[in-house]
Motif scaffolding. Structure first.
Motif, PDB file in Angstrom:
ATOM      1  N   ARG A 236       0.782  -1.117  -0.202  1.00  0.00           N
ATOM      2  CA  ARG A 236      -0.137  -0.076   0.088  1.00  0.00           C
ATOM      3  C   ARG A 236       0.744   1.264   0.062  1.00  0.00           C
ATOM      4  NH1 ARG A 236      -2.617  -4.250   1.455  1.00  0.00           N
ATOM      5  NH2 ARG A 236      -4.637  -4.238   1.602  1.00  0.00           N
ATOM      6  N   GLY A 237       2.236   1.116  -0.170  1.00  0.00           N
ATOM      7  CA  GLY A 237       2.882   2.239  -0.149  1.00  0.00           C
ATOM      8  C   GLY A 237       3.290   2.963   1.081  1.00  0.00           C
ATOM      9  N   LEU A 238       2.900   2.344   2.192  1.00  0.00           N
ATOM     10  CA  LEU A 238       2.988   3.071   3.549  1.00  0.00           C
ATOM     11  C   LEU A 238       4.366   2.633   4.097  1.00  0.00           C
ATOM     12  CD1 LEU A 238      -0.688   2.132   4.663  1.00  0.00           C
ATOM     13  CD2 LEU A 238       0.387   4.380   3.927  1.00  0.00           C
ATOM     14  N   LEU A 239       4.957   1.335   3.748  1.00  0.00           N
ATOM     15  CA  LEU A 239       6.439   1.072   4.571  1.00  0.00           C
ATOM     16  C   LEU A 239       7.255   0.850   3.516  1.00  0.00           C
ATOM     17  CD1 LEU A 239       6.699  -1.905   7.170  1.00  0.00           C
ATOM     18  CD2 LEU A 239       7.837  -1.839   5.157  1.00  0.00           C
ATOM     19  N   ARG A 240       8.574   1.323   3.719  1.00  0.00           N
ATOM     20  CA  ARG A 240       9.407   1.113   2.741  1.00  0.00           C
ATOM     21  C   ARG A 240      10.697   0.471   3.440  1.00  0.00           C
ATOM     22  NH1 ARG A 240       9.121   7.465   0.995  1.00  0.00           N
ATOM     23  NH2 ARG A 240       6.828   7.584   0.230  1.00  0.00           N
ATOM     24  N   PRO A 241      11.086  -0.729   2.979  1.00  0.00           N
ATOM     25  CA  PRO A 241      12.293  -1.333   3.633  1.00  0.00           C
ATOM     26  C   PRO A 241      13.710  -0.892   2.940  1.00  0.00           C
ATOM     27  CG  PRO A 241      11.314  -2.909   1.921  1.00  0.00           C
ATOM     28  CD  PRO A 241      10.568  -1.598   1.952  1.00  0.00           C
ATOM     29  N   GLN A 242      14.606  -1.132   3.832  1.00  0.00           N
ATOM     30  CA  GLN A 242      15.990  -0.500   3.408  1.00  0.00           C
ATOM     31  C   GLN A 242      16.753  -1.366   4.184  1.00  0.00           C
ATOM     32  OE1 GLN A 242      17.279   1.893   1.190  1.00  0.00           O
ATOM     33  NE2 GLN A 242      19.186   0.479   1.600  1.00  0.00           N
ATOM     34  N   SER A 243      17.790  -2.164   3.391  1.00  0.00           N
ATOM     35  CA  SER A 243      18.737  -2.856   4.010  1.00  0.00           C
ATOM     36  C   SER A 243      19.618  -2.329   4.714  1.00  0.00           C
ATOM     37  CB  SER A 243      19.410  -3.826   2.953  1.00  0.00           C
ATOM     38  OG  SER A 243      20.201  -3.147   2.013  1.00  0.00           O
ATOM     39  N   CYS A 244      20.248  -2.853   5.884  1.00  0.00           N
ATOM     40  CA  CYS A 244      21.453  -2.273   6.892  1.00  0.00           C
ATOM     41  C   CYS A 244      22.228  -3.329   7.172  1.00  0.00           C
ATOM     42  CB  CYS A 244      20.630  -1.393   7.773  1.00  0.00           C
ATOM     43  SG  CYS A 244      21.823  -0.478   8.830  1.00  0.00           S
ATOM     44  N   GLY A 245      23.373  -3.540   6.842  1.00  0.00           N
ATOM     45  CA  GLY A 245      24.396  -4.529   7.246  1.00  0.00           C
ATOM     46  C   GLY A 245      23.614  -5.860   6.727  1.00  0.00           C
ATOM     47  N   ARG A 246      23.604  -6.687   7.866  1.00  0.00           N
ATOM     48  CA  ARG A 246      22.870  -8.061   7.826  1.00  0.00           C
ATOM     49  C   ARG A 246      21.347  -7.915   8.080  1.00  0.00           C
ATOM     50  NH1 ARG A 246      24.728 -11.696  12.788  1.00  0.00           N
ATOM     51  NH2 ARG A 246      23.410 -10.503  14.297  1.00  0.00           N
ATOM     52  N   GLY A 247      21.017  -6.726   8.559  1.00  0.00           N
ATOM     53  CA  GLY A 247      19.647  -6.492   8.800  1.00  0.00           C
ATOM     54  C   GLY A 247      18.888  -5.746   7.816  1.00  0.00           C
ATOM     55  N   GLU A 248      17.590  -4.940   8.533  1.00  0.00           N
ATOM     56  CA  GLU A 248      16.572  -4.236   7.548  1.00  0.00           C
ATOM     57  C   GLU A 248      16.266  -3.265   8.394  1.00  0.00           C
ATOM     58  OE1 GLU A 248      13.743  -5.624   4.101  1.00  0.00           O
ATOM     59  OE2 GLU A 248      13.240  -6.151   6.093  1.00  0.00           O
ATOM     60  N   LEU A 249      15.994  -1.913   7.702  1.00  0.00           N
ATOM     61  CA  LEU A 249      15.135  -0.940   8.406  1.00  0.00           C
ATOM     62  C   LEU A 249      13.823  -1.002   7.771  1.00  0.00           C
ATOM     63  CD1 LEU A 249      17.892   2.045   8.414  1.00  0.00           C
ATOM     64  CD2 LEU A 249      17.801   0.260   9.905  1.00  0.00           C
ATOM     65  N   LEU A 250      12.865  -0.790   8.408  1.00  0.00           N
ATOM     66  CA  LEU A 250      11.295  -0.572   8.020  1.00  0.00           C
ATOM     67  C   LEU A 250      11.066   0.856   8.095  1.00  0.00           C
ATOM     68  CD1 LEU A 250       9.887  -3.881   9.526  1.00  0.00           C
ATOM     69  CD2 LEU A 250      11.080  -3.463   7.190  1.00  0.00           C
ATOM     70  N   TRP A 251      10.720   1.524   7.263  1.00  0.00           N
ATOM     71  CA  TRP A 251      10.646   3.029   7.477  1.00  0.00           C
ATOM     72  C   TRP A 251       9.030   3.420   6.814  1.00  0.00           C
ATOM     73  CZ3 TRP A 251      10.899   7.401   9.670  1.00  0.00           C
ATOM     74  CH2 TRP A 251      10.974   8.612   8.738  1.00  0.00           C
ATOM     75  N   MET A 252       8.548   4.014   7.772  1.00  0.00           N
ATOM     76  CA  MET A 252       7.005   4.569   7.732  1.00  0.00           C
ATOM     77  C   MET A 252       7.316   5.968   7.641  1.00  0.00           C
ATOM     78  SD  MET A 252       5.259   1.345   9.708  1.00  0.00           S
ATOM     79  CE  MET A 252       6.605   1.219  10.467  1.00  0.00           C
ATOM     80  N   PRO A 253       7.275   6.861   6.595  1.00  0.00           N
ATOM     81  CA  PRO A 253       7.356   8.304   6.981  1.00  0.00           C
ATOM     82  C   PRO A 253       6.187   8.842   7.387  1.00  0.00           C
ATOM     83  CG  PRO A 253       7.223   7.664   4.667  1.00  0.00           C
ATOM     84  CD  PRO A 253       7.202   6.400   5.335  1.00  0.00           C
ATOM     85  N   HIS A 254       4.908   8.239   7.279  1.00  0.00           N
ATOM     86  CA  HIS A 254       3.687   8.736   7.580  1.00  0.00           C
ATOM     87  C   HIS A 254       2.712   8.030   8.526  1.00  0.00           C
ATOM     88  CE1 HIS A 254       4.339  12.353   4.991  1.00  0.00           C
ATOM     89  NE2 HIS A 254       4.614  11.509   3.990  1.00  0.00           N
ATOM     90  N   ALA A 255       3.327   7.839   9.791  1.00  0.00           N
ATOM     91  CA  ALA A 255       2.498   7.132  10.982  1.00  0.00           C
ATOM     92  C   ALA A 255       1.045   7.276  10.890  1.00  0.00           C
ATOM     93  CB  ALA A 255       2.932   7.292  12.037  1.00  0.00           C
ATOM     94  N   ALA A 256       0.730   8.540  10.480  1.00  0.00           N
ATOM     95  CA  ALA A 256      -0.772   9.094  10.425  1.00  0.00           C
ATOM     96  C   ALA A 256      -1.497   8.184   9.331  1.00  0.00           C
ATOM     97  CB  ALA A 256      -1.211  10.240  10.358  1.00  0.00           C
ATOM     98  N   ALA A 257      -0.808   8.070   8.016  1.00  0.00           N
ATOM     99  CA  ALA A 257      -1.393   7.277   7.245  1.00  0.00           C
ATOM    100  C   ALA A 257      -1.509   5.728   7.335  1.00  0.00           C
ATOM    101  CB  ALA A 257      -0.805   7.387   5.779  1.00  0.00           C
ATOM    102  N   VAL A 258      -0.691   5.283   8.132  1.00  0.00           N
ATOM    103  CA  VAL A 258      -0.520   3.717   8.465  1.00  0.00           C
ATOM    104  C   VAL A 258      -1.658   3.455   9.390  1.00  0.00           C
ATOM    105  CG1 VAL A 258       0.712   2.076   9.528  1.00  0.00           C
ATOM    106  CG2 VAL A 258       1.958   3.509   8.109  1.00  0.00           C
ATOM    107  N   HIS A 259      -1.698   4.492  10.417  1.00  0.00           N
ATOM    108  CA  HIS A 259      -2.826   4.483  11.429  1.00  0.00           C
ATOM    109  C   HIS A 259      -4.203   4.490  10.739  1.00  0.00           C
ATOM    110  CE1 HIS A 259      -4.808   4.956  15.246  1.00  0.00           C
ATOM    111  NE2 HIS A 259      -5.365   6.232  14.733  1.00  0.00           N
ATOM    112  N   SER A 260      -4.578   5.523   9.684  1.00  0.00           N
ATOM    113  CA  SER A 260      -5.742   5.480   9.088  1.00  0.00           C
ATOM    114  C   SER A 260      -6.133   4.172   8.346  1.00  0.00           C
ATOM    115  CB  SER A 260      -6.045   6.543   8.212  1.00  0.00           C
ATOM    116  OG  SER A 260      -7.186   6.972   7.427  1.00  0.00           O
TER     117      SER A 260
END
Length: 281
Positions: A236-260
């Motif tokens: 839904r375009g609300l979460l953007r994964p980004q690799s970091c080392g052997r792990g991953e960052l999960l980025w949600m720039p608009h928490a209000a949109a996720v909440h809605s």
């Protein structure tokens, strides 16, 4: 002599194991972390909440303080927030620990526990789900948490973060740690969220007096499927994964949109966040 030799051998073995672990894991510096964070767009102007795992992405030079320094560089000018949960619930013997914002440790990881202790950090008064903040909106975010009868629902710093349209970053942490799921469950009035009987907790407001605190507790006997929502949010375009080392960052720039999106879905299907085997049949 044999005891001394055994002790030296034990220490040598521990040192060898530590060096081996470091060699097997990616080594990340402050610059490495900042470069990865720089690829996360857009960056909210007011507030960012970070859930974290120190070891998930690899070996970080300087530990928790390095991560915090990189985060502060990345979101300079914003208010940086982290959950600093202490879970001061009554013990099995009936005794209840007193929450003290200046002393009670965060039990949800080294980064969180380091962050609330840093100069300039402000921490909300809540015996189980406190939040720590550094930045221009810190006081506005934490205010009144000790007046709320739920940990993450109406009137709490978590709802206030949504009102600021803050972003949320999962730094090596899975969506299982996303506290704002409970805020959405509260807003949608799902039938399973709270235990039927409120808890009597204790806190101090820094004046050495102990105050009683009545709070409804989330019913965690109802198994959730929080981690499984990452793909749902990403499509839904609300979460953007980004690799970091052997792990991953999960980025949600608009928490209000996720909440809605979550609240709308929960109103259509109140059991959306509940594991299949825990749903009523």
């Amino acid at each position: 002599m044999n005891r001394l030799l055994g002790s030296l051998q034990f220490r040598a073995h521990r040192l060898w194991r530590a060096q081996r672990v470091r060699l097997e894991r990616p080594v990340l510096s402050r610059a490495d972390i900042l470069a990865t964070l720089g690829r996360l767009k857009p960056v909210p102007r007011r507030a960012i909440m970070v859930h974290s795992s120190l070891n998930a992405c690899g070996y970080i030079q300087g530990g928790a303080r390095t991560v915090i320094a990189a985060l502060r560089d990345w979101c300079a000018g914003c208010t940086l927030a982290m959950p600093s949960h202490s879970y001061c619930y009554p013990r099995t013997d009936g005794a209840c620990p007193v929450f003290d914002a200046s002393r009670s440790p965060s039990v949800i990881g080294a980064i969180s526990d380091t962050f609330w202790r840093m100069p300039g950090a402000r921490r909300s008064l809540h015996p189980t789900h406190s939040i720590a903040c550094i930045g221009p909106d810190a006081e506005a975010l934490i205010a009144g948490h000790d007046l709320c009868d739920t940990p993450c629902g109406h009137g709490t710093p978590y709802e206030r973060l949504l009102e600021m349209d803050g972003g949320v970053l999962m730094f090596g942490a899975s969506m299982d740690a996303y506290t704002l799921f409970h805020t959405a469950e509260d807003a949608a009035c799902v039938p399973y969220l709270y235990e039927p009987v409120p808890y009597q907790l204790k806190l101090t407001r820094g004046d050495h007096a102990v105050y009683d605190f009545t709070m409804r507790r989330q019913d965690m006997r109802v198994r959730r499927r929080f981690a499984g929502t990452a793909e749902w949010l990403q499509t839904r375009g609300l979460l953007r994964p980004q690799s970091c080392g052997r792990g991953e960052l999960l980025w949600m720039p608009h928490a209000a949109a996720v909440h809605s999106a979550l609240v709308q879905t929960l109103k259509e299907d109140p059991w959306f966040l509940v594991a299949a085997e825990a749903r009523p049949h």
